[in-house]
Scaffold this active site. Sequence first.
Site, PDB file in Angstrom:
ATOM      1  CE1 TYR A   1      33.033  34.302 -27.946  1.00  0.00           C
ATOM      2  CE2 TYR A   1      31.056  34.754 -28.844  1.00  0.00           C
ATOM      3  CZ  TYR A   1      32.698  34.755 -28.362  1.00  0.00           C
ATOM      4  OH  TYR A   1      32.725  36.519 -29.307  1.00  0.00           O
TER       5      TYR A   1
ATOM      6  CG  HIS B   1      27.051  38.286 -31.283  1.00  0.00           C
ATOM      7  ND1 HIS B   1      27.066  37.105 -31.472  1.00  0.00           N
ATOM      8  CD2 HIS B   1      27.313  39.008 -31.738  1.00  0.00           C
ATOM      9  CE1 HIS B   1      28.686  37.436 -31.293  1.00  0.00           C
ATOM     10  NE2 HIS B   1      29.034  38.084 -31.690  1.00  0.00           N
TER      11      HIS B   1
ATOM     12  NE  ARG C   1      32.582  41.611 -30.104  1.00  0.00           N
ATOM     13  CZ  ARG C   1      30.778  41.710 -29.836  1.00  0.00           C
ATOM     14  NH1 ARG C   1      30.683  42.427 -28.796  1.00  0.00           N
ATOM     15  NH2 ARG C   1      30.124  41.543 -30.474  1.00  0.00           N
TER      16      ARG C   1
ATOM     17  CE  LYS D   1      29.945  44.195 -36.418  1.00  0.00           C
ATOM     18  NZ  LYS D   1      30.440  42.636 -36.912  1.00  0.00           N
TER      19      LYS D   1
ATOM     20  CG  HIS E   1      36.996  41.010 -32.173  1.00  0.00           C
ATOM     21  ND1 HIS E   1      35.728  42.219 -31.875  1.00  0.00           N
ATOM     22  CD2 HIS E   1      36.230  39.009 -32.365  1.00  0.00           C
ATOM     23  CE1 HIS E   1      35.522  41.007 -32.237  1.00  0.00           C
ATOM     24  NE2 HIS E   1      34.970  40.014 -32.803  1.00  0.00           N
TER      25      HIS E   1
ATOM     26  NE  ARG F   1      30.288  43.610 -33.076  1.00  0.00           N
ATOM     27  CZ  ARG F   1      28.763  43.782 -32.247  1.00  0.00           C
ATOM     28  NH1 ARG F   1      28.435  44.906 -31.951  1.00  0.00           N
ATOM     29  NH2 ARG F   1      27.553  42.795 -32.941  1.00  0.00           N
TER      30      ARG F   1
END
Length: 305
Positions: free
Chosen positions: A280, A271, A248, A174, A245, A150
């Site tokens: 994806y 994730h 990514r 995150k 992004h 990110r």
Amino acid sequence: MSKKTTENIIKRYKRYLKLERNFSSNTIDAYMYDVEKLLIYCDDKGLDIITMTLDDLQQFAAQLHDIGIGAISQCRVLSGVRSLFRFLQLDAYRDDDPTELLESPKTGEHLPEVLSTEEVDRLEDSIDLTKWEGQRNRAIIEVLFSCGLRVSELVSLTLSNLYLDEQYVRVTGKGSKERLVPISDKAIKELEYWFVDRSHMKIKPGSEDFVFLNRRGGQLTRTMILIMIKRQALEAGILRTISPHTLRHSFATALLKGGADLRVIQALLGHENISTTEIYTHLDDTTIRKEVMAHHPRNMRNFNK
């Protein structure tokens, strides 16, 4: 319920997001921004969050649509509202969670833009290496594409978290969760070239450990990188709208096409839920369909007879 009581609950909720959910300041601000919309609605309608019903919440959701908020933004706001009501139930302010049956608007399937490896090469090749920031920008693009970071993870990447001999970088994602991500030979080479330029810079106190710096020797911002990549896309003749992004997404899609397991991609991207990574598979399905339409003799519009 008094306004002061509501304020105390919201303070406790904010503390819950920080201490128990371990969310970053930016994420907490986003949640509070969404909750504020609900509180304004409650104030206008004479409602309070402790006694709101599913019908009240459906009316709130309808108002979001009526004032012109798009479906994707509505989904984000309602996600923040659900989080608040889960907290209210968890902390015994309520016995129930009325958001369990609250539906979000249909947004349609939106697949993110991706770049091929050849397009990433074009992006890097278009950089003017005679400029002081040229090599830095090449390294930024290659690290984003090779590691799937990110942009927030990239700007906070530190020298002390690079293990280039072992070909790994330690990334803080995150919720302050750390993960180890492999780094390619090419990305390492671009970084080493950048470190030569970096060694001649006057670095601001407190920024010594950051990998990427601005021309004043301070930490880069996400906006700076966004502007750089958009400008570089134009230089490379890439006319689609791309962002950090996009690189990514391109990283994840390239792995999937190469046969990587979805759980591995999930871990590399950081994730929390596999459902986030599953987009994806849709991207790959779209690519497969395009290939069939372009190359199968029953679909080709023009072919040699």
